[in-house]
Motif scaffolding. Sequence first.
Motif, PDB file in Angstrom:
ATOM      1  N   GLU A   1       0.998  -1.026  -0.077  1.00 36.05           N
ATOM      2  CA  GLU A   1      -0.149  -0.245  -0.079  1.00 36.05           C
ATOM      3  C   GLU A   1       0.790   1.125   0.047  1.00 36.05           C
ATOM      4  O   GLU A   1       0.844   2.206   0.868  1.00 36.05           O
ATOM      5  N   PHE A   2       1.584   1.590  -1.088  1.00 33.84           N
ATOM      6  CA  PHE A   2       2.595   2.526  -1.281  1.00 33.84           C
ATOM      7  C   PHE A   2       1.820   3.641  -2.292  1.00 33.84           C
ATOM      8  O   PHE A   2       1.236   3.033  -3.088  1.00 33.84           O
ATOM      9  N   ALA A   3       2.140   4.889  -1.970  1.00 34.02           N
ATOM     10  CA  ALA A   3       1.594   5.688  -2.636  1.00 34.02           C
ATOM     11  C   ALA A   3       2.219   5.834  -4.147  1.00 34.02           C
ATOM     12  O   ALA A   3       3.543   5.644  -4.358  1.00 34.02           O
ATOM     13  N   ARG A   4       1.234   6.192  -5.414  1.00 31.55           N
ATOM     14  CA  ARG A   4       1.940   6.333  -6.509  1.00 31.55           C
ATOM     15  C   ARG A   4       1.547   7.453  -7.008  1.00 31.55           C
ATOM     16  O   ARG A   4       0.355   8.204  -6.787  1.00 31.55           O
ATOM     17  N   PRO A   5       2.363   7.979  -7.876  1.00 33.75           N
ATOM     18  CA  PRO A   5       2.113   9.375  -8.786  1.00 33.75           C
ATOM     19  C   PRO A   5       0.671   9.289  -9.656  1.00 33.75           C
ATOM     20  O   PRO A   5       0.319   8.091  -9.960  1.00 33.75           O
ATOM     21  N   GLY A   6       0.266  10.301  -9.852  1.00 32.12           N
ATOM     22  CA  GLY A   6      -0.834  10.369 -10.687  1.00 32.12           C
ATOM     23  C   GLY A   6      -2.245  10.439 -10.005  1.00 32.12           C
ATOM     24  O   GLY A   6      -2.260  10.382  -8.612  1.00 32.12           O
ATOM     25  N   ARG A   7      -3.269  10.701 -10.736  1.00 33.01           N
ATOM     26  CA  ARG A   7      -4.580  11.028  -9.886  1.00 33.01           C
ATOM     27  C   ARG A   7      -5.872  10.320 -10.669  1.00 33.01           C
ATOM     28  O   ARG A   7      -5.674   9.904 -11.955  1.00 33.01           O
ATOM     29  N   THR A   8      -6.767   9.655  -9.830  1.00 32.84           N
ATOM     30  CA  THR A   8      -7.983   9.094 -10.588  1.00 32.84           C
ATOM     31  C   THR A   8      -9.008   9.669 -10.041  1.00 32.84           C
ATOM     32  O   THR A   8      -9.170  10.399  -8.952  1.00 32.84           O
ATOM     33  N   TYR A   9     -10.190   9.482 -10.749  1.00 32.28           N
ATOM     34  CA  TYR A   9     -11.475  10.116 -10.396  1.00 32.28           C
ATOM     35  C   TYR A   9     -12.128   9.156  -9.006  1.00 32.28           C
ATOM     36  O   TYR A   9     -11.939   7.941  -9.224  1.00 32.28           O
ATOM     37  N   ARG A  10     -12.425   9.954  -7.942  1.00 30.53           N
ATOM     38  CA  ARG A  10     -12.964   9.504  -6.774  1.00 30.53           C
ATOM     39  C   ARG A  10     -14.119  10.465  -6.206  1.00 30.53           C
ATOM     40  O   ARG A  10     -14.047  11.527  -6.510  1.00 30.53           O
ATOM     41  N   PRO A  11     -14.981   9.778  -5.366  1.00 28.16           N
ATOM     42  CA  PRO A  11     -15.884  10.708  -4.699  1.00 28.16           C
ATOM     43  C   PRO A  11     -15.203  11.740  -3.754  1.00 28.16           C
ATOM     44  O   PRO A  11     -13.847  11.581  -3.262  1.00 28.16           O
ATOM     45  N   LYS A  12     -15.773  13.018  -3.993  1.00 32.93           N
ATOM     46  CA  LYS A  12     -14.979  14.151  -3.644  1.00 32.93           C
ATOM     47  C   LYS A  12     -14.794  13.951  -2.028  1.00 32.93           C
ATOM     48  O   LYS A  12     -15.743  13.584  -1.300  1.00 32.93           O
ATOM     49  N   GLY A  13     -13.393  14.374  -1.685  1.00 31.40           N
ATOM     50  CA  GLY A  13     -13.244  14.237  -0.225  1.00 31.40           C
ATOM     51  C   GLY A  13     -12.923  12.606   0.229  1.00 31.40           C
ATOM     52  O   GLY A  13     -12.637  12.420   1.494  1.00 31.40           O
ATOM     53  N   ARG A  14     -12.906  11.903  -0.764  1.00 25.86           N
ATOM     54  CA  ARG A  14     -12.358  10.486  -0.285  1.00 25.86           C
ATOM     55  C   ARG A  14     -11.460   9.807  -1.053  1.00 25.86           C
ATOM     56  O   ARG A  14     -11.563   8.958  -1.912  1.00 25.86           O
ATOM     57  N   PRO A  15     -10.241  10.421  -0.944  1.00 27.79           N
ATOM     58  CA  PRO A  15      -8.849   9.896  -1.791  1.00 27.79           C
ATOM     59  C   PRO A  15      -8.376   8.618  -1.190  1.00 27.79           C
ATOM     60  O   PRO A  15      -8.958   8.077  -0.088  1.00 27.79           O
ATOM     61  N   ILE A  16      -7.779   7.771  -2.085  1.00 21.69           N
ATOM     62  CA  ILE A  16      -7.184   6.464  -1.444  1.00 21.69           C
ATOM     63  C   ILE A  16      -6.207   6.887  -0.586  1.00 21.69           C
ATOM     64  O   ILE A  16      -4.932   7.749  -0.549  1.00 21.69           O
ATOM     65  N   ILE A  17      -6.100   6.362   0.687  1.00 22.48           N
ATOM     66  CA  ILE A  17      -5.193   6.553   1.874  1.00 22.48           C
ATOM     67  C   ILE A  17      -3.933   5.694   1.559  1.00 22.48           C
ATOM     68  O   ILE A  17      -4.196   4.569   1.499  1.00 22.48           O
ATOM     69  N   ALA A  18      -2.763   6.301   1.648  1.00 22.54           N
ATOM     70  CA  ALA A  18      -1.607   5.643   1.566  1.00 22.54           C
ATOM     71  C   ALA A  18      -0.613   6.146   2.834  1.00 22.54           C
ATOM     72  O   ALA A  18      -1.027   7.277   3.539  1.00 22.54           O
ATOM     73  N   PRO A  19       0.364   5.470   3.262  1.00 21.41           N
ATOM     74  CA  PRO A  19       1.318   6.000   4.309  1.00 21.41           C
ATOM     75  C   PRO A  19       1.918   7.082   4.045  1.00 21.41           C
ATOM     76  O   PRO A  19       1.987   7.300   2.978  1.00 21.41           O
ATOM     77  N   ASP A  20       2.381   7.919   4.941  1.00 20.52           N
ATOM     78  CA  ASP A  20       2.879   9.363   4.829  1.00 20.52           C
ATOM     79  C   ASP A  20       4.280   9.094   4.242  1.00 20.52           C
ATOM     80  O   ASP A  20       4.808   9.938   3.709  1.00 20.52           O
ATOM     81  N   HIS A  21       4.851   7.869   4.697  1.00 22.11           N
ATOM     82  CA  HIS A  21       6.197   7.679   4.160  1.00 22.11           C
ATOM     83  C   HIS A  21       6.429   6.311   3.599  1.00 22.11           C
ATOM     84  O   HIS A  21       5.799   5.164   4.048  1.00 22.11           O
ATOM     85  N   ASP A  22       7.007   6.330   2.561  1.00 24.15           N
ATOM     86  CA  ASP A  22       7.033   5.029   1.594  1.00 24.15           C
ATOM     87  C   ASP A  22       8.396   4.302   1.924  1.00 24.15           C
ATOM     88  O   ASP A  22       9.268   4.467   1.206  1.00 24.15           O
ATOM     89  N   PHE A  23       8.712   3.826   3.209  1.00 24.77           N
ATOM     90  CA  PHE A  23       9.868   3.144   3.540  1.00 24.77           C
ATOM     91  C   PHE A  23       9.523   1.583   3.177  1.00 24.77           C
ATOM     92  O   PHE A  23       8.718   0.948   3.309  1.00 24.77           O
ATOM     93  N   THR A  24      10.720   1.174   2.527  1.00 25.42           N
ATOM     94  CA  THR A  24      10.692  -0.410   2.193  1.00 25.42           C
ATOM     95  C   THR A  24      11.904  -0.978   2.856  1.00 25.42           C
ATOM     96  O   THR A  24      12.768  -0.180   3.412  1.00 25.42           O
ATOM     97  N   ASP A  25      11.853  -2.316   2.987  1.00 21.74           N
ATOM     98  CA  ASP A  25      12.963  -3.032   3.557  1.00 21.74           C
ATOM     99  C   ASP A  25      13.223  -4.059   2.904  1.00 21.74           C
ATOM    100  O   ASP A  25      12.542  -4.350   1.965  1.00 21.74           O
TER     101      ASP A  25
END
Length: 566
Positions: free
Chosen positions: A197-221
Amino acid sequence: MGISPQALAVLDVKFAALLPHLDERQRRLYLASEADALGHGGIAAVARLAEVSESTVARGRAELAGATVLEGRARRPGAGRKLADERDPGLVAALESLIEPREVGDPVSPLRWTTASLRDLSRELAEAGHPVSAPVVGRLLRQMGFSLQGMAKRRAGSQVPDRDAQFRHINAAVEEFLARGLPVVSVDAKKKEPIGEFARPGRTYRPKGRPIIAPDHDFTDPTTPVAIPYGVYDLGRDTGWVNVGTDRNTAAFAVESIRRWWNQQGRLDYSDAARLLITADSGGANSADSHLFKKDLAAFADECGLAVTVMHLPPGTSKWNKVEHRLFSRITHSLRGQPLTSYEVLLQTISATRTSIGLTVSAVLDNNDYPTGRTLTKDERNAILQRVQRDDFHGEWNYTIAPYDPQQSPPADPEQAKAPPIPAEATYLLTHPALTGISREKFDRLVEELQPWRRVLAEAEREKRKGINRRGYNPGFGFLDHRHRVLAAILSRRNTVTLTLTARLLGRDRNTLSYHAHRTMPLLAFATPDIATALDQPRRTHPPRTIEALQNAIAEYESDIKSGSS
């Protein structure tokens, strides 16, 4: 008699309802008419109720009395404040002096841009005695031909020799294969994609005020699963095949991706094909100087019975590979703004990629392990080089690997595979003083003087390569003796004869001469001063390209020598 409060109350209501709908001139005339109706004290009363100055009402009375007013205008000509650059003649010059040191780009270009902000420029102009606001600075910049622009990644890197010629060579081969109905594919690997569940660039159409939620930091190990998409784009059928690896991007993974495409798709589309053309960039897993890539391709050619022709794009030009802007760009568009929560999501999203002109894409998952650190012995590298049929034009970029034929086994004695000896008459011709700038006796002395330095340079290179990957060292070029290495370096430095003609006379490949000339050029710095002075003569701009032109150049040189001595 004064104005009654009832009359003022009525006017207040009328003003509130009517004045917002009038322009400046209409308001002046209307207020003047009401003031005249009120009589003495009407101007002051109307001005107070309408919240305007008494001079405005008085000016309206003058206009009603017959003063000249231009039709269609609300103000007299010349009204309003003058522009800042009109009030301050030195403003534009001061602004030019501020932006000139920060200006980036061509000053004669119709569009330029500056790195200073409008507020910074406004503050510095005020300190220099030219008070002006930031919006005015923006207006002046636009009038001066400036615009706010971002950086454009358009400047190419280092220009390799025959870069454009290689593109034309690839294009001619692709057209020939397609005209004959043979498969042509463009291959490359896309960057690694973390699965989760990492954030990816780009935008998609979603209901207003309901974006896809992703962690604020994309840390991998190291335990984070990754996907390595390797794309195979079929130029003839406008279809894409993506092999999604889960381990590493190696030469074995690249060839396995091509193998899977052929076994699952290519064999069905080109059932009668005997040849395959692959275009790829010059780096990465499918590098032009990778012996491992060639070895695995040879195994693939043996399995499928295809003669595999590979053409690499020149270094630094991978963005022009067809798979980049015909397949990967569309896949990136499909993946925008969507977290890749699993391999299944990635495969389904890639497979759903379509275009209006007919592109279709298939994707499969590759769970095989592709360990790094594979090495080849000298005998294995020699066996690969014997399988590779290099093109006459830049054989390091263009080559063909045919299926193994037991009836044409490689020679058992490696000496039999060496090139024939160089003709003595060709060496004598090319060592003429007209070409080398020195006498044949000095040339022989130079060869002897540089022999110890060549051994020192070779030993230093061997020490430098200890413990590191030797990939790229002499990538398939033939070997050349020391005497002819020095000769090739001198002719290349002085440009008195083309390497193509030199290679034809010596019976060697042009790429071999170019490779050894480049590696031997540093040794010429150890030449004695008298020879170094002769070698530093200006290069020729139009060297002979034919034997006749070469002979004419030598004859002209000898004629000049005779006329000078007489």
